[in-house]
Write a protein that holds these residues in place. Structure first.
Motif, PDB file in Angstrom:
ATOM      1  N   GLY A   1       9.290  -0.729  12.996  1.00 51.02           N
ATOM      2  CA  GLY A   1       8.686  -1.878  12.345  1.00 51.02           C
ATOM      3  C   GLY A   1       8.997  -1.833  10.857  1.00 51.02           C
ATOM      4  O   GLY A   1       9.242  -0.757  10.299  1.00 51.02           O
TER       5      GLY A   1
ATOM      6  N   ALA B   1       9.544   7.258   1.017  1.00 49.91           N
ATOM      7  CA  ALA B   1       9.351   8.709   1.000  1.00 49.91           C
ATOM      8  C   ALA B   1      10.694   9.434   0.902  1.00 49.91           C
ATOM      9  O   ALA B   1      10.802  10.459   0.232  1.00 49.91           O
ATOM     10  CB  ALA B   1       8.583   9.156   2.247  1.00 49.91           C
TER      11      ALA B   1
ATOM     12  N   ALA C   1       6.755   0.468   8.722  1.00 46.66           N
ATOM     13  CA  ALA C   1       7.044   1.888   8.935  1.00 46.66           C
ATOM     14  C   ALA C   1       8.374   2.253   8.274  1.00 46.66           C
ATOM     15  O   ALA C   1       8.495   3.296   7.620  1.00 46.66           O
ATOM     16  CB  ALA C   1       7.082   2.201  10.430  1.00 46.66           C
TER      17      ALA C   1
ATOM     18  N   ALA D   1       7.894   2.663   4.571  1.00 41.78           N
ATOM     19  CA  ALA D   1       7.245   3.928   4.205  1.00 41.78           C
ATOM     20  C   ALA D   1       8.246   5.081   4.274  1.00 41.78           C
ATOM     21  O   ALA D   1       8.311   5.919   3.372  1.00 41.78           O
ATOM     22  CB  ALA D   1       6.040   4.184   5.111  1.00 41.78           C
ATOM     23  N   VAL D   2       9.048   5.109   5.335  1.00 47.76           N
ATOM     24  CA  VAL D   2      10.043   6.178   5.474  1.00 47.76           C
ATOM     25  C   VAL D   2      11.064   6.097   4.330  1.00 47.76           C
ATOM     26  O   VAL D   2      11.420   7.115   3.720  1.00 47.76           O
ATOM     27  CB  VAL D   2      10.751   6.090   6.840  1.00 47.76           C
ATOM     28  CG1 VAL D   2      11.949   7.045   6.893  1.00 47.76           C
ATOM     29  CG2 VAL D   2       9.776   6.396   7.974  1.00 47.76           C
TER      30      VAL D   2
ATOM     31  N   ARG E   1       0.832  -1.205   0.000  1.00 51.59           N
ATOM     32  CA  ARG E   1       0.000   0.000   0.000  1.00 51.59           C
ATOM     33  C   ARG E   1       0.870   1.261   0.000  1.00 51.59           C
ATOM     34  O   ARG E   1       0.647   2.182  -0.782  1.00 51.59           O
ATOM     35  CB  ARG E   1      -0.916  -0.006   1.233  1.00 51.59           C
ATOM     36  CG  ARG E   1      -1.819   1.203   1.294  1.00 51.59           C
ATOM     37  CD  ARG E   1      -2.730   1.160   2.517  1.00 51.59           C
ATOM     38  NE  ARG E   1      -3.560   2.352   2.565  1.00 51.59           N
ATOM     39  CZ  ARG E   1      -4.361   2.666   3.572  1.00 51.59           C
ATOM     40  NH1 ARG E   1      -4.470   1.848   4.610  1.00 51.59           N
ATOM     41  NH2 ARG E   1      -5.074   3.770   3.549  1.00 51.59           N
ATOM     42  N   SER E   2       1.881   1.289   0.883  1.00 51.96           N
ATOM     43  CA  SER E   2       2.768   2.447   0.932  1.00 51.96           C
ATOM     44  C   SER E   2       3.543   2.591  -0.372  1.00 51.96           C
ATOM     45  O   SER E   2       3.781   3.703  -0.846  1.00 51.96           O
ATOM     46  CB  SER E   2       3.762   2.312   2.093  1.00 51.96           C
ATOM     47  OG  SER E   2       3.106   2.303   3.332  1.00 51.96           O
ATOM     48  N   ALA E   3       3.942   1.470  -0.953  1.00 46.50           N
ATOM     49  CA  ALA E   3       4.706   1.496  -2.197  1.00 46.50           C
ATOM     50  C   ALA E   3       3.905   2.197  -3.293  1.00 46.50           C
ATOM     51  O   ALA E   3       4.407   3.081  -3.988  1.00 46.50           O
ATOM     52  CB  ALA E   3       5.069   0.078  -2.625  1.00 46.50           C
ATOM     53  N   VAL E   4       2.642   1.811  -3.419  1.00 46.63           N
ATOM     54  CA  VAL E   4       1.803   2.413  -4.462  1.00 46.63           C
ATOM     55  C   VAL E   4       1.609   3.903  -4.180  1.00 46.63           C
ATOM     56  O   VAL E   4       1.755   4.746  -5.072  1.00 46.63           O
ATOM     57  CB  VAL E   4       0.447   1.678  -4.554  1.00 46.63           C
ATOM     58  CG1 VAL E   4      -0.511   2.416  -5.475  1.00 46.63           C
ATOM     59  CG2 VAL E   4       0.664   0.251  -5.058  1.00 46.63           C
ATOM     60  N   ALA E   5       1.342   4.245  -2.923  1.00 47.96           N
ATOM     61  CA  ALA E   5       1.104   5.654  -2.580  1.00 47.96           C
ATOM     62  C   ALA E   5       2.350   6.497  -2.812  1.00 47.96           C
ATOM     63  O   ALA E   5       2.255   7.662  -3.204  1.00 47.96           O
ATOM     64  CB  ALA E   5       0.649   5.769  -1.130  1.00 47.96           C
ATOM     65  N   LEU E   6       3.512   5.914  -2.564  1.00 48.38           N
ATOM     66  CA  LEU E   6       4.744   6.708  -2.598  1.00 48.38           C
ATOM     67  C   LEU E   6       5.554   6.494  -3.878  1.00 48.38           C
ATOM     68  O   LEU E   6       6.738   6.803  -3.940  1.00 48.38           O
ATOM     69  CB  LEU E   6       5.580   6.420  -1.341  1.00 48.38           C
ATOM     70  CG  LEU E   6       4.871   6.855  -0.033  1.00 48.38           C
ATOM     71  CD1 LEU E   6       5.599   6.314   1.192  1.00 48.38           C
ATOM     72  CD2 LEU E   6       4.767   8.372   0.059  1.00 48.38           C
TER      73      LEU E   6
END
Lengths: 266, 266
Positions: free
Chosen positions: B253, B263, B256, B259-260, B138-143
């Motif tokens: 984690g 970004a 997290a 995601a960091v 999910r984070s990969a797609v968003a970012l």
């Protein structure tokens, strides 16, 4: 010397009974049960935290690994009795209970030990998911956030599932409830904080353009998964900022967004 | 026209039977069951993905809300029959099943549509937790991560719990398994990628000092919660980098940290 428990009904392990049933003993108000900590790594963090240890309970092999103070009540049982007491199979093999403490004093939390030092806080609105709360607390500690402020609708950060997902780190993070929400954000403004409301809205500024070095004190506001921050909270904050995201994607999960925001604003 | 199911044993909803039992029908190899998607928002993402829709199943009120193609098999049931079929109470009220597709062609994934365009990938080693995998997707797609490479030990990204935690976004993210791990990372080096291994180790460089603008193509490597990346994988990558963290905290984690990293490296 550990006491061996052979009867799952033994009142000495009452703190650990039927943990799956809910976030507190039946018939008691929310946020009143003892703090329950699972797993040796998290129990070790509890030992370093301000929360007073009540008891430790686990299988002998795991309890032996802990460096416990002499005066603590320690109970051991085989894994069947342990599972019978707590109500599920615990693969991590050790738990501890601790007394709750009153939330941090709001003024002290805002001020910090050194009023001139940089300070960063996180403010959560309506965060009612214990796992997201625990994950945010873990990232907060890792990424240098010094305290958590909760609006009155947030879940209990000391509930078992929050503590577990935080790996026990939530026990080292001071938190306070901010009353009079969101008008109470002016307490932060009076104390010199730049409040940054996180939103995926197009008209918000890019978070990477908010330079934390221009502000000694910053506080980042996050809303719940799904609804996000209320318009009232967004208006009460000094800045509305968004994490740059691929267009068409609704948003990051709140725990991922929190980690990115904490890392970006350091 | 939806078909109403009144018998929980109806073979027409076999795709949705006993979903809690595991990640595939009993007796079949891993990664062979249909893709199961829960919730109307995730089903809508499935409709925009390349995965061929097999069937939709839900309560009438939720199924009506979906903008479905005419030729799809649609089954409705009341919430008791629905719960009886799937094996748990589904609050989101609608599911869909889809055919699996073979993983993306590795060369095509590395190259992208435009060989000169910037490109960013994530590489996961030993990620055996479906929820972390879903959250990372999910984070990969968003970012803005354009594809996922998995070592042979990773969990199935199309398993129901990964899809759910990703909110369906994993269905829009191409992925491939990288054989010959970690030597296969040289396939990325040959294709012009800077490979960045994420580790909390003190001797790694600060991730914020890895300037993605100097590299048209970057791929960030993440290991499983707990063990992290193997030393072999760290050695095979071009750069070892760490997210700056408060000392004494073991680590973020993995979801997290991902995601960091996504970004930071954009």
């Amino acid at each position: 010397m550990p006491v061996t428990i052979t009867d799952p009904g033994d009142p000495r392990v009452a703190d650990f009974r039927d943990l799956k049933a809910g976030d507190r003993p039946a018939g008691t108000p929310r946020g009143t049960g003892p703090v329950i900590v699972e797993g040796t790594a998290a129990v070790e963090r509890l030992l370093l935290s301000p929360y007073p240890l009540r008891a430790v309970f686990g299988v002998p092999g795991r309890v032996e690994d802990l460096d416990l103070p002499d005066d603590v009540a320690v109970y051991v049982a085989d894994k069947w009795v342990l599972s019978e007491v707590i109500g599920f199979r615990l693969t991590r093999g050790a738990l501890a209970s601790a007394d709750r403490l009153p939330p941090a004093d709001l003024d002290a939390l805002l001020r910090g030990a050194d009023p001139a030092a940089p300070r960063r806080l996180a403010i959560l609105e309506g965060l009612n998911d214990h796992e997201n709360l625990g994950s945010i607390a873990r990232s907060a500690v890792a990424l240098g956030i010094e305290g958590l402020l909760l609006d009155p609708r947030c879940a209990d950060p000391l509930y078992r599932r929050s503590v577990r997902v935080s790996m026990g780190h939530v026990l080292t993070l001071p938190f306070a409830v901010l009353p009079d929400w969101p008008a109470g954000l002016d307490r932060l403004h009076d104390a010199g904080y730049l409040t940054v409301a996180l939103t995926p809205a197009d008209d918000a500024v890019d978070l990477t353009e908010v330079d934390p070095r221009e502000h000694t004190r910053t506080a980042v506001l996050l809303g719940a998964e799904g609804p996000g921050l209320t318009p009232e909270a967004q208006r009460a904050a000094r800045v509305r900022a968004r994490i740059p995201m691929r267009s068409g994607v609704d948003s990051l999960g709140v725990a991922a967004a929190a980690a990115v925001a904490f890392a970006t604003l350091r």
